[in-house]
Structures are given as C-alpha cells and as structure tokens.
Design a protein around this motif. Structure first.
Motif, short mmCIF file in Angstrom:
data_model
loop_
_atom_site.label_atom_id
_atom_site.label_comp_id
_atom_site.label_asym_id
_atom_site.label_seq_id
_atom_site.Cartn_x
_atom_site.Cartn_y
_atom_site.Cartn_z
N LEU A 32 -15.39 -1.00 8.59
CA LEU A 32 -15.84 -1.74 7.41
C LEU A 32 -14.66 -2.53 6.87
O LEU A 32 -13.61 -1.97 6.57
CB LEU A 32 -16.37 -0.78 6.35
CG LEU A 32 -16.64 -1.35 4.96
CD1 LEU A 32 -17.70 -2.45 5.02
CD2 LEU A 32 -17.07 -0.24 4.00
N THR A 33 -14.82 -3.84 6.76
CA THR A 33 -13.75 -4.71 6.26
C THR A 33 -14.32 -5.68 5.23
O THR A 33 -15.35 -6.29 5.45
CB THR A 33 -13.11 -5.52 7.41
OG1 THR A 33 -14.11 -6.36 8.02
CG2 THR A 33 -12.54 -4.61 8.47
N TYR A 34 -13.62 -5.81 4.10
CA TYR A 34 -14.08 -6.75 3.09
C TYR A 34 -12.98 -7.04 2.08
O TYR A 34 -11.97 -6.32 2.01
CB TYR A 34 -15.34 -6.25 2.37
CG TYR A 34 -15.19 -4.96 1.60
CD1 TYR A 34 -14.81 -4.93 0.27
CD2 TYR A 34 -15.47 -3.73 2.22
CE1 TYR A 34 -14.70 -3.74 -0.44
CE2 TYR A 34 -15.37 -2.53 1.52
CZ TYR A 34 -14.98 -2.54 0.19
OH TYR A 34 -14.87 -1.36 -0.51
N GLU A 78 -20.72 1.15 3.64
CA GLU A 78 -20.47 1.91 4.87
C GLU A 78 -21.66 1.82 5.82
O GLU A 78 -21.49 1.67 7.03
CB GLU A 78 -20.16 3.37 4.53
CG GLU A 78 -18.83 3.56 3.81
CD GLU A 78 -18.71 4.87 3.07
OE1 GLU A 78 -17.68 5.09 2.41
OE2 GLU A 78 -19.67 5.67 3.14
N ASN A 123 -15.93 -10.48 5.44
CA ASN A 123 -16.95 -10.05 4.47
C ASN A 123 -16.38 -10.06 3.06
O ASN A 123 -15.18 -9.82 2.88
CB ASN A 123 -17.44 -8.63 4.79
CG ASN A 123 -18.14 -8.54 6.13
OD1 ASN A 123 -19.16 -9.18 6.36
ND2 ASN A 123 -17.58 -7.73 7.01
N LEU A 138 -21.52 -8.94 1.42
CA LEU A 138 -22.05 -7.58 1.54
C LEU A 138 -22.75 -7.12 0.26
O LEU A 138 -23.71 -6.36 0.31
CB LEU A 138 -20.93 -6.59 1.88
CG LEU A 138 -20.24 -6.76 3.23
CD1 LEU A 138 -19.16 -5.71 3.39
CD2 LEU A 138 -21.24 -6.68 4.37
N ASP A 196 -10.84 3.49 9.05
CA ASP A 196 -12.28 3.24 9.04
C ASP A 196 -12.65 2.09 8.12
O ASP A 196 -13.65 1.41 8.36
CB ASP A 196 -13.03 4.50 8.56
CG ASP A 196 -12.69 5.73 9.38
OD1 ASP A 196 -12.87 5.69 10.61
OD2 ASP A 196 -12.22 6.72 8.78
N VAL A 197 -11.85 1.90 7.07
CA VAL A 197 -12.15 0.89 6.06
C VAL A 197 -10.89 0.09 5.76
O VAL A 197 -9.80 0.65 5.60
CB VAL A 197 -12.66 1.54 4.74
CG1 VAL A 197 -12.93 0.47 3.69
CG2 VAL A 197 -13.91 2.37 4.99
N ARG A 247 -7.71 -1.20 13.55
CA ARG A 247 -9.06 -0.66 13.76
C ARG A 247 -9.04 0.74 14.37
O ARG A 247 -9.99 1.51 14.19
CB ARG A 247 -9.87 -1.59 14.66
CG ARG A 247 -10.34 -2.85 13.96
CD ARG A 247 -11.21 -3.72 14.85
NE ARG A 247 -11.74 -4.84 14.12
CZ ARG A 247 -12.88 -4.82 13.46
NH1 ARG A 247 -13.62 -3.71 13.45
NH2 ARG A 247 -13.32 -5.89 12.81
N GLU A 301 -23.79 -0.62 5.96
CA GLU A 301 -23.83 -1.98 6.49
C GLU A 301 -22.92 -2.12 7.72
O GLU A 301 -23.21 -2.88 8.63
CB GLU A 301 -23.40 -2.98 5.42
CG GLU A 301 -24.41 -3.21 4.31
CD GLU A 301 -25.65 -3.91 4.82
OE1 GLU A 301 -25.55 -5.05 5.28
OE2 GLU A 301 -26.74 -3.29 4.77
N ALA A 302 -21.81 -1.35 7.72
CA ALA A 302 -20.86 -1.43 8.83
C ALA A 302 -21.18 -0.41 9.92
O ALA A 302 -20.49 -0.38 10.95
CB ALA A 302 -19.44 -1.18 8.32
#
Length: 285
Positions: A2-4, A273, A159, A195, A136-137, A132, A275-276
């Motif tokens: 998850l990246t934003y 989470e 995102n 997101l 996780d985030v 990565r 969404e990813a």
C-alpha cells in the motif's frame, strides 16, 4: 504494498496528522510502515514524532543526497523507528533546494547524452533499496504545492488520500487537485489514483452536508467522516506521538468521542489496506 501520499492544496486541513494517525493504525494492525517526510519548510512529520535528528546538519546523510545520487550511506540507515512498526525518514533542510539539485543533475545528464527525469528519482531510490520487500505500507508526507517534491512523491506512490475541509474553499482544493493529477498524468504518463477523500473537522452543518453529498455524487470515495478533534491532535503535537499512544499514555480518562475518532481512522486504514490487497491481521489492543 500500500503506497500513498496525503495531498491537499489547502493548508491547515490536517495533512500531517492524517499521515501520522494512519501510519499508527496500519502499524497497530501488524503492518510494517515506512513514512517519508518531504516537507520543505517545517518538517512537520519529523517534529510530530520527534526523533533525535538535526535536519540542519549539512554533513548528515539525508534523502536529498540519495535523490541526486550522492548518498553517504545505505538508504535504510536513514530510517528512525519512532513507534512500534513505524520507521520514519526525516525531513532535511536540503529539501528546500531540491529543485535546483535535480535540475543540475538533469543538465549534466543531458550533456552526456543521457535521459534523466527529475520526477522519478524517489521512485528510483525506493526501488534500488527494495523497499517493497521490507515494508507493507509506504506513506509520503509531501509538499502541498505543485513541483518536483510533490511530483516525485506521486510518481513513487501513485495514490493519494485527500484530507478535506468541508467548506467552499475545501471544495475548490479538490477540483484543483483533480486538475493537478490530470496534468501530471498527461505530462509524465503516470496514473494517479484517489484512494479516499477524508472530511476533517466535520460539524454536520447544513452547508457541510450539502458539500459532502456533492462530493459523494462526484464519485470520490469517502469511507469515513472525521469530526472536530482539535484538542486531541494538539495533545499529540505537544507529546510528539500518535493519537493512539497519546490516549494510552497521556490521558488519565479516555474520552468516548476521541475513541470514536480513532475507530474512524482504523476504518479508513482498513479500507486503504483492502484497496491494496493487504492481509489484515487483528488490531492490537
């Protein structure tokens, strides 16, 4: 993964506190979280968590040195563990001149007949460091205005989460961000997804309800609505910790409305989470 990045062209809407609170919620759910502070002026996220770090020291290794290919050490050595499950790469004063640094690198590369994108350097650094595989985030707290820092953040994470003030001014910032994202996608060829839009300081007035309805009708995802929680966030800034730690360690009596706020942020974090496609463990007590 998850990246934003939380993004808002309007100031004072809680962009940094949103990043910090979500980071803590992700970590409490068992996710390994990396947050990167790319604030060019205040280093707000760095101050919020308060690691021992001199952002004005020109000799210390920092993110900018890695962006321009002149690191003094390994990328992962930049990280400070600020709460359980949360690593922070702090802001540095060199970020104020990052546009000039990147432009110089671009000029030198072009003289050598090489291609160079000023906006893909954070993506390169993270890829080379195998972020990565370690986390996780990834959350990047970036500059609010258009420019190399914001563009580097967007290219790297792809995102956005938009803290939103339910006022006419806030509505304009949403429309402006839409134009900004469209412009970035057109000029660089990178798709950027929204997101979530997160109304902050919602007081449930008639005007705010109308704006919220229009927002949802426009197709933006609005998983939660956050009420006015100024005293909670002010306490977090004072104690330099997440709201979860603040309530656990600095409140003699837990207030129901503050616990409701944290439940809202937990709901938002689980939405992101999901969404990813991240596995969602049990949240720690």
């Amino acid at each position: 993964m998850l990246t934003y990045t939380p993004v808002s062209e309007a100031g004072g809407v809680g962009k940094t506190t949103t990043a910090a609170t979500l980071a803590a919620s992700h970590a409490r759910a068992g996710q390994n979280v990396l947050i990167i502070d790319m604030d060019t002026q205040n280093g707000s996220l760095t101050y919020f968590f308060g690691p021992e770090y001199d952002r004005g020291d020109p000799n210390v290794d920092n993110l900018v040195r890695h962006l321009v290919g002149r690191p003094k050490g390994e990328f992962h050595d930049l990280a400070h563990t600020v709460e359980d499950g949360i690593d922070l790469i702090p802001s540095h004063n060199m970020l104020e001149d990052v546009h000039e640094f990147l432009l110089n690198e671009k000029t030198q590369a072009e003289k050598l007949g090489e291609s160079y994108s000023m906006y893909h350097q954070l993506h390169r650094v993270l890829k080379d460091a195998n972020v990565r595989d370690q986390y996780d985030v990834l959350i990047v707290d970036s500059a609010g205005k258009a420019g190399p820092i914001l563009y580097n953040a967007l290219v790297a994470v792809r995102n956005v989460v938009i803290p939103f003030e339910a006022t006419a001014k806030g509505q304009e910032s949403i429309e402006g961000l839409d134009d900004l994202v469209d412009g970035l996608e057109g000029s660089i060829g990178v798709d950027v997804g929204v997101l979530a839009v997160v109304p902050i300081g919602f007081k449930n007035t008639r005007d705010q309800r109308e704006i919220l309805a229009e927002l949802r009708e426009s197709g933006f995802p609005v998983p939660v609505v956050i009420g006015e929680r100024g005293s909670l966030m002010e306490g977090c800034w004072k104690q330099q910790c997440s709201p979860y730690r603040y309530i656990d360690e600095h409140r003699e009596r837990k207030r129901d409305y503050e616990l409701d706020t944290l439940e809202q942020f937990d709901t938002l974090a689980r939405h992101l989470e999901q969404e990813a496609g991240l596995k969602i463990p049990e949240v720690t007590a």
